[in-house]
Design an enzyme around this catalytic site. Sequence first.
Site, short mmCIF file in Angstrom:
data_model
loop_
_atom_site.label_atom_id
_atom_site.label_comp_id
_atom_site.label_asym_id
_atom_site.label_seq_id
_atom_site.Cartn_x
_atom_site.Cartn_y
_atom_site.Cartn_z
N SER A 47 0.84 -1.20 0.00
CA SER A 47 0.00 0.00 0.00
C SER A 47 0.88 1.26 0.00
O SER A 47 1.70 1.45 -0.89
CB SER A 47 -0.96 -0.03 1.20
N ASP A 166 -5.55 -4.34 -2.45
CA ASP A 166 -4.56 -3.88 -1.47
C ASP A 166 -3.79 -5.06 -0.88
O ASP A 166 -4.37 -6.02 -0.37
CB ASP A 166 -5.28 -3.12 -0.37
#
Length: 504
Positions: A47, A166
């Site tokens: 991320s 993610d």
Amino acid sequence: MFPREKTWNISFAGCGFLGVYYVGVASCLREHAPFLVANATHIYGASAGALTATALVTGVCLGEAGAKFIEVSKEARKRFLGPLHPSFNLVKIIRSFLLKVLPADSHEHASGRLGISLTRVSDGENVIISHFNSKDELIQANVCSGFIPVYCGLIPPSLQGVRYVDGGISDNLPLYELKNTITVSPFSGESDICPQDSSTNIHELRVTNTSIQFNLRNLYRLSKALFPPEPLVLREMCKQGYRDGLRFLQRNGLLNRPNPLLALPPARPHGPEDKDQAVESAQAEDYSQLPGEDHILEHLPARLNEALLEACVEPTDLLTTLSNMLPVRLATAMMVPYTLPLESALSFTIRLLEWLPDVPEDIRWMKEQTGSICQYLVMRAKRKLGRHLPSRLPEQVELRRVQSLPSVPLSCAAYREALPGWMRNNLSLGDALAKWEECQRQLLLGLFCTNVAFPPEALRMRAPADPAPAPADPASPQHQLAGPAPLLSTPAPEARPVIGALGL
């Protein structure tokens, strides 16, 4: 503790808008221990950590990266719903920024050294991408690693034909279990570089390999990961990252040393007292080289320092002054129910136009996912029915065999055949039909049974009355031989009911 080995790795955890903390850490490592970044075997990230890892590997200016963090957070805070506002497109911002700052040959520097944590949509497994064929693939890998479902959109992006989301969902801190990995996290816990909160709570929460201590400061940090805080808070986080990086270098004896393996003196036997004195002198020397709290911003990159200072200064132009007045703010809040639908419609139209090139591929993917979900639901329903029906069906068949009445010409077979298949196979409906059939038989028997009972005198048989014979001559020889004639009578049979059933 940093191991004195020939190879080591650096891993950055995912943290959303708290990534400005990594800018301070990376600035400290580049300034005071550049060998630690240059000689690292792999640099991993998930991320926001993947963005920092990409910047370190490709040599992007950290000052510009930190300024972009603050700029994006300020743009998100301007809107009524923050980053959830339809006009705020985080994926578009990340892609445009990476296209601007990454060099053309960035994928060559990143291949084999940069590791980006991704979560595969098909099975939810973690995938670490470390080979990139072009700059676009490197950018798309960062976009996939930072794509939070629903928060960033509904259709996940694809990389090399595979859909990813993610990486923090499956592995937020890649390779944390290796002893030669330097872990970095903006949450206080057991990471090598992290804030040191003065909390007496010894409990911790490990979320996808990230250690998070239970305290109020971590709760505040978690709340600001997806909803950015004020610029002053971001400035303090960047300073905190710089301080924590200095603390790590000082604790491991890596401050202002070109290489930890070359700077170490040759090993020689010495006693415990000499060892303690050497450790104390090294700590005193390292502490003396640490910059003061008030001068930390002076050691940050010039672009980052300028961005942090500008973020803390409130604009003084006329438009900003008018917009901050209480009547204007109240009027703006009251107009939100009317302006928000218009802004949403405009943003939706713009996103739809941008989505047109990817419509065929996304529609095909949504069709496949819908088919997979329906197939899964059907198979699950079949397994449940197959588990319950075999145990109940033999008992039901046995009960019907015992309780069934003699068959009659008027049965329910015709009615059952007229019903749909799913109704005929339903056990509860079959029970209802069986009961209805039994009631029908009883009604038919009661309707067509007739008890025909005659009195006994009606069934007694008597001889027909003959005309009186002529008086015979008593002197005749026949009258003398026959004797008196007996009475002709037949015993009456028992009265039995005659049952007549029409059609039975």
